[in-house]
Design a protein around this motif. Structure first.
Motif: not given
Length: 472
Positions: A354-362
């Protein structure tokens, strides 16, 4: 009360606006208006309260309730009693019964020889389809308020309604300057919580940078310590903030809430969202997604490439809400039964992916702030690329414009794992995917939580490099 942290740029903006009012004292129209908008619980009210307490100018801070026009006007009289305006007691004693009358009284009590501040919070509660309040506000501003050395600050959480306030054809069009307040950025979150760069990004993803949620995070604590404590408390801000915001923004739109839950569960394509939302039809699904994107709750993105694509993907725009919809909202009953430990176990099992994809916009936002640098050129658009079947997916694509670019400037991969650096296998996969996107030898970049372990990269960034983007 937690110390006020960050927001230096925003406070400076408010101070500049008040300074312009002070410089214009004695002129024909010294008044200025600032329209401040931002999602619920990002700290708009706290920011302005801090500003008026520090600025030294007399002020009146009014907050609408939306209960009824009569109650909102009665609230103005009550708020006037706490005002530092010298003649504010006149507002309290006059008890105006219309906004036309209220604005006349306010204009009469505002000083004419020194700057003051008039704050109206939750303005969307006062707006209606007939634009009656907007018309009265416009008349009062043009006739009497702008002639006083006052900084009028209008605050609202409904982004679409606040945008409408200044839109063409509406009564208050072009009478104020717009200011958007986002959540605390990762650097501010890290500074507030005493975390290193990598941990600051974890905290930003979980809290969304919402000050109220960050305030419950123990100083220096890791993400698992915070979550263990928050999930043991059914009334923690982490659990209740999202539900309150959603109830306020979508009270009648049950279908939009259902679609939002489907997007938040991890579904990204139109058809998959429809299936996850209970088999909703294409037309109502389109309407719900249009509402959600209009309110800036959901972002719809297309792949960045040299060719047009219809393969739109949707994601929840706010990282806190994305985390809540995926893990917390579905588990509220479980948490209320005192079994937040089960919720925590599910989060821990799924956290890495989850974190790997969620961090992409940041990551994309950080790169957009630092480029160009010594390694990469400027890129007005930084997005991603994917195919319909997901057999090719590139995390970072820099381009001159988007989603259909004239010129691609770099491609990159995000690897956000502990103790697993970006290596030659990751680089080989990136080269393969780049060849599908273009035959040009574009620069390749790695963004890695744990550094790199290969040669052949044109640029590489870690958590500290990204966090520095918000400190410039």
């Amino acid at each position: 009360m937690v110390d006020f942290v960050g927001r230096g740029q925003e406070l400076a903006t408010l101070e500049r606006e008040l300074g312009k009012v002070a410089a214009a004292v004695g002129s024909q129209r010294p008044g200025r208006c600032l329209m401040l908008r931002g999602r619920r619980r990002v700290g708009k009210s706290r920011l302005v309260e801090t500003f008026v307490e520090r600025c030294g100018a007399p002020y009146l801070y009014y907050a609408a309730t939306g209960a009824s026009p009569r109650e909102d006007l009665a609230r103005l009289a009550r708020d006037a009693q706490a005002s530092t305006l010298p003649l504010a007691s006149v507002v309290a004693s006059a008890r105006p019964d219309t906004w036309d009358a209220a604005f006349d009284v306010l204009a009469a009590v505002l000083p004419h020889d020194r700057p003051s501040v008039l704050v109206m919070d939750e303005v969307p509660y006062l707006m209606d389809e007939a634009a009656a309040f907007e018309g009265m506000l416009q008349r009062a501003w043009d006739r009497v308020l702008e002639a006083k050395p006052v900084l009028l600050v209008l605050i609202g959480s409904d982004l679409s309604m606040m945008e409408a306030l200044d839109s063409y054809g509406r009564p208050f069009h072009q009478r104020g300057r717009e200011m958007v307040l986002g959540p605390l950025n990762p650097a501010e979150v890290g500074a507030m919580l005493g975390l290193d760069a990598a941990e600051a990004f974890d905290a930003a993803l979980v809290t969304g940078g919402l000050p109220l949620v960050c305030a419950e995070w123990p100083h220096g604590a890791g993400v698992w310590d915070f979550l263990a404590a928050a999930l043991a408390d059914p009334v923690s801000a982490l659990l209740v903030s999202a539900e309150r915001s959603l109830a306020a923004e979508f009270p009648p739109q049950a279908q939009a809430r259902m679609v939002l839950s489907a997007v938040g569960s991890g579904e990204r394509t139109f058809s998959n969202i429809g299936r996850a939302a209970g088999g909703i039809g294409a037309a109502p699904l389109n309407r719900s997604l249009a509402l959600l994107t209009h309110k800036r709750v959901v972002a719809g993105e297309l792949p960045v490439s040299l060719r047009p694509s219809k393969d739109r993907r949707y994601r929840v725009a706010d990282s806190y809400l994305r985390f809540w919809l995926r893990y917390l909202g579905p588990a509220l009953d479980e948490i209320e039964r005192g079994r937040g430990d089960l919720t925590l176990e599910r989060i821990q099992r799924d956290w890495t992916s989850w974190r790997g994809r969620a961090v992409e916009p940041l990551v994309r936002e950080a790169l957009s702030r630092v480029l160009p640098d010594d390694a990469l050129p400027s890129a007005p658009v930084i997005g991603g690329y994917w195919t319909r079947t997901n057999d090719v997916e590139i995390d970072l694509v820099g381009a001159d414009r988007g989603p259909v670019a004239k010129e691609l400037r770099f491609v990159g991969s995000v690897k956000w794992l502990e103790s697993s650096p970006f290596d030659r296998h990751d680089l080989a996969a990136l080269h393969v995917h780049r060849a599908v996107l273009t035959d040009q030898p574009l620069p390749v970049v790695a963004v890695s939580r744990s550094g790199t372990d290969c040669a052949g990269l044109d640029a590489a960034y870690g958590p500290a490099d990204l966090l520095a983007a918000w400190r410039v």
